[in-house]
Design a protein around this motif. Sequence first.
Motif, mmCIF file in Angstrom:
data_model
loop_
_atom_site.group_PDB
_atom_site.id
_atom_site.type_symbol
_atom_site.label_atom_id
_atom_site.label_comp_id
_atom_site.label_asym_id
_atom_site.label_seq_id
_atom_site.Cartn_x
_atom_site.Cartn_y
_atom_site.Cartn_z
ATOM 1 N N GLY A 16 1.316 -1.225 0.032
ATOM 2 C CA GLY A 16 0.224 -0.203 -0.054
ATOM 3 C C GLY A 16 0.775 0.946 -0.199
ATOM 4 N N PHE A 17 0.090 2.168 0.416
ATOM 5 C CA PHE A 17 1.120 3.279 0.046
ATOM 6 C C PHE A 17 1.583 4.072 0.859
ATOM 7 C CE2 PHE A 17 -2.787 3.890 -2.375
ATOM 8 C CZ PHE A 17 -2.569 4.587 -3.448
ATOM 9 N N HIS A 18 3.100 4.177 1.737
ATOM 10 C CA HIS A 18 3.896 4.477 2.737
ATOM 11 C C HIS A 18 4.035 6.298 2.388
ATOM 12 C CE1 HIS A 18 3.490 0.772 3.827
ATOM 13 N NE2 HIS A 18 3.188 -0.282 3.274
ATOM 14 N N THR A 19 4.971 6.289 2.571
ATOM 15 C CA THR A 19 5.662 7.793 3.565
ATOM 16 C C THR A 19 7.061 7.667 2.575
ATOM 17 O OG1 THR A 19 4.084 8.460 5.004
ATOM 18 C CG2 THR A 19 6.032 9.535 4.221
ATOM 19 N N HIS A 20 7.571 6.584 2.813
ATOM 20 C CA HIS A 20 9.513 6.526 1.926
ATOM 21 C C HIS A 20 9.159 5.687 1.422
ATOM 22 C CE1 HIS A 20 7.682 2.152 3.818
ATOM 23 N NE2 HIS A 20 8.809 1.926 2.902
ATOM 24 N N THR A 21 7.506 5.099 0.770
ATOM 25 C CA THR A 21 7.694 4.649 -0.915
ATOM 26 C C THR A 21 7.120 5.675 -1.644
ATOM 27 O OG1 THR A 21 5.783 3.611 -0.469
ATOM 28 C CG2 THR A 21 7.360 2.666 -0.304
ATOM 29 N N GLU A 22 6.145 6.405 -1.890
ATOM 30 C CA GLU A 22 5.503 7.754 -2.031
ATOM 31 C C GLU A 22 6.434 8.982 -2.729
ATOM 32 O OE1 GLU A 22 2.745 8.127 -2.921
ATOM 33 O OE2 GLU A 22 2.860 6.210 -3.217
ATOM 34 N N ARG A 23 7.601 8.955 -1.167
ATOM 35 C CA ARG A 23 8.596 10.353 -1.260
ATOM 36 C C ARG A 23 9.603 9.693 -2.563
ATOM 37 N NH1 ARG A 23 10.429 10.926 3.633
ATOM 38 N NH2 ARG A 23 8.492 11.532 4.017
ATOM 39 N N LEU A 24 10.916 8.421 -2.685
ATOM 40 C CA LEU A 24 10.805 7.363 -3.807
ATOM 41 C C LEU A 24 10.462 8.009 -4.923
ATOM 42 C CD1 LEU A 24 13.823 5.642 -3.888
ATOM 43 C CD2 LEU A 24 12.593 3.733 -4.062
ATOM 44 N N ASN A 25 9.223 6.989 -5.404
ATOM 45 C CA ASN A 25 8.836 7.516 -5.742
ATOM 46 C C ASN A 25 8.106 8.798 -6.872
ATOM 47 O OD1 ASN A 25 6.693 6.601 -9.318
ATOM 48 N ND2 ASN A 25 5.197 6.857 -7.758
ATOM 49 N N GLY A 26 7.973 9.725 -5.984
ATOM 50 C CA GLY A 26 7.898 11.057 -6.801
ATOM 51 C C GLY A 26 9.635 11.554 -6.425
ATOM 52 N N ARG A 27 11.016 11.504 -6.377
ATOM 53 C CA ARG A 27 12.177 11.176 -6.533
ATOM 54 C C ARG A 27 12.416 11.078 -7.772
ATOM 55 N NH1 ARG A 27 14.531 10.987 -0.818
ATOM 56 N NH2 ARG A 27 14.145 12.418 0.120
ATOM 57 N N ALA A 28 11.849 9.861 -8.193
ATOM 58 C CA ALA A 28 12.082 9.203 -9.385
ATOM 59 C C ALA A 28 11.923 9.656 -10.539
ATOM 60 C CB ALA A 28 12.339 7.147 -9.283
ATOM 61 N N ALA A 29 10.229 10.216 -10.287
ATOM 62 C CA ALA A 29 9.881 10.466 -11.491
ATOM 63 C C ALA A 29 10.673 12.414 -11.924
ATOM 64 C CB ALA A 29 8.256 10.989 -10.457
ATOM 65 N N MET A 30 10.751 12.719 -10.298
ATOM 66 C CA MET A 30 11.582 14.536 -11.175
ATOM 67 C C MET A 30 12.411 14.384 -11.662
ATOM 68 S SD MET A 30 11.186 16.116 -7.989
ATOM 69 C CE MET A 30 11.539 15.024 -5.899
ATOM 70 N N LEU A 31 13.015 12.650 -10.799
ATOM 71 C CA LEU A 31 15.067 12.148 -11.957
ATOM 72 C C LEU A 31 14.372 12.231 -13.411
ATOM 73 C CD1 LEU A 31 16.762 10.447 -9.559
ATOM 74 C CD2 LEU A 31 17.146 12.620 -9.935
ATOM 75 N N GLY A 32 13.900 11.171 -13.731
ATOM 76 C CA GLY A 32 12.482 10.949 -15.528
ATOM 77 C C GLY A 32 12.872 12.136 -16.224
ATOM 78 N N PHE A 33 11.899 13.428 -14.880
ATOM 79 C CA PHE A 33 11.724 14.190 -15.775
ATOM 80 C C PHE A 33 12.613 15.511 -16.214
ATOM 81 C CE2 PHE A 33 9.957 19.087 -15.535
ATOM 82 C CZ PHE A 33 8.685 18.751 -17.066
ATOM 83 N N ILE A 34 13.639 15.359 -15.392
ATOM 84 C CA ILE A 34 15.353 16.099 -15.729
ATOM 85 C C ILE A 34 15.931 15.713 -16.863
ATOM 86 C CG2 ILE A 34 17.447 16.711 -14.635
ATOM 87 C CD1 ILE A 34 15.517 18.397 -14.286
ATOM 88 N N ALA A 35 15.540 13.660 -16.774
ATOM 89 C CA ALA A 35 16.943 13.282 -18.159
ATOM 90 C C ALA A 35 15.941 13.682 -18.986
ATOM 91 C CB ALA A 35 16.830 11.429 -17.477
#
Length: 50
Positions: A16-35
């Motif tokens: 389910g939804f956890h704070t740490h997994t949502e934070r990791l998902n957001g960071r991966a999305a930001m890296l993908g967008f910058i790439a």
Amino acid sequence: MIEPTTIPVRRLPRYGFHTHTERLNGRAAMLGFIALLAVEIKLGHGLLIW
């Protein structure tokens, strides 16, 4: 009124939804967008335009 002798401990669920997994998902999305922006700047056009 009777007070409880033990306090229940809440365990985190294994799915389910956890704070740490949502934070990791957001960071991966930001890296993908910058790439994606870096690739578009390097190519001179967007990736969706063939």
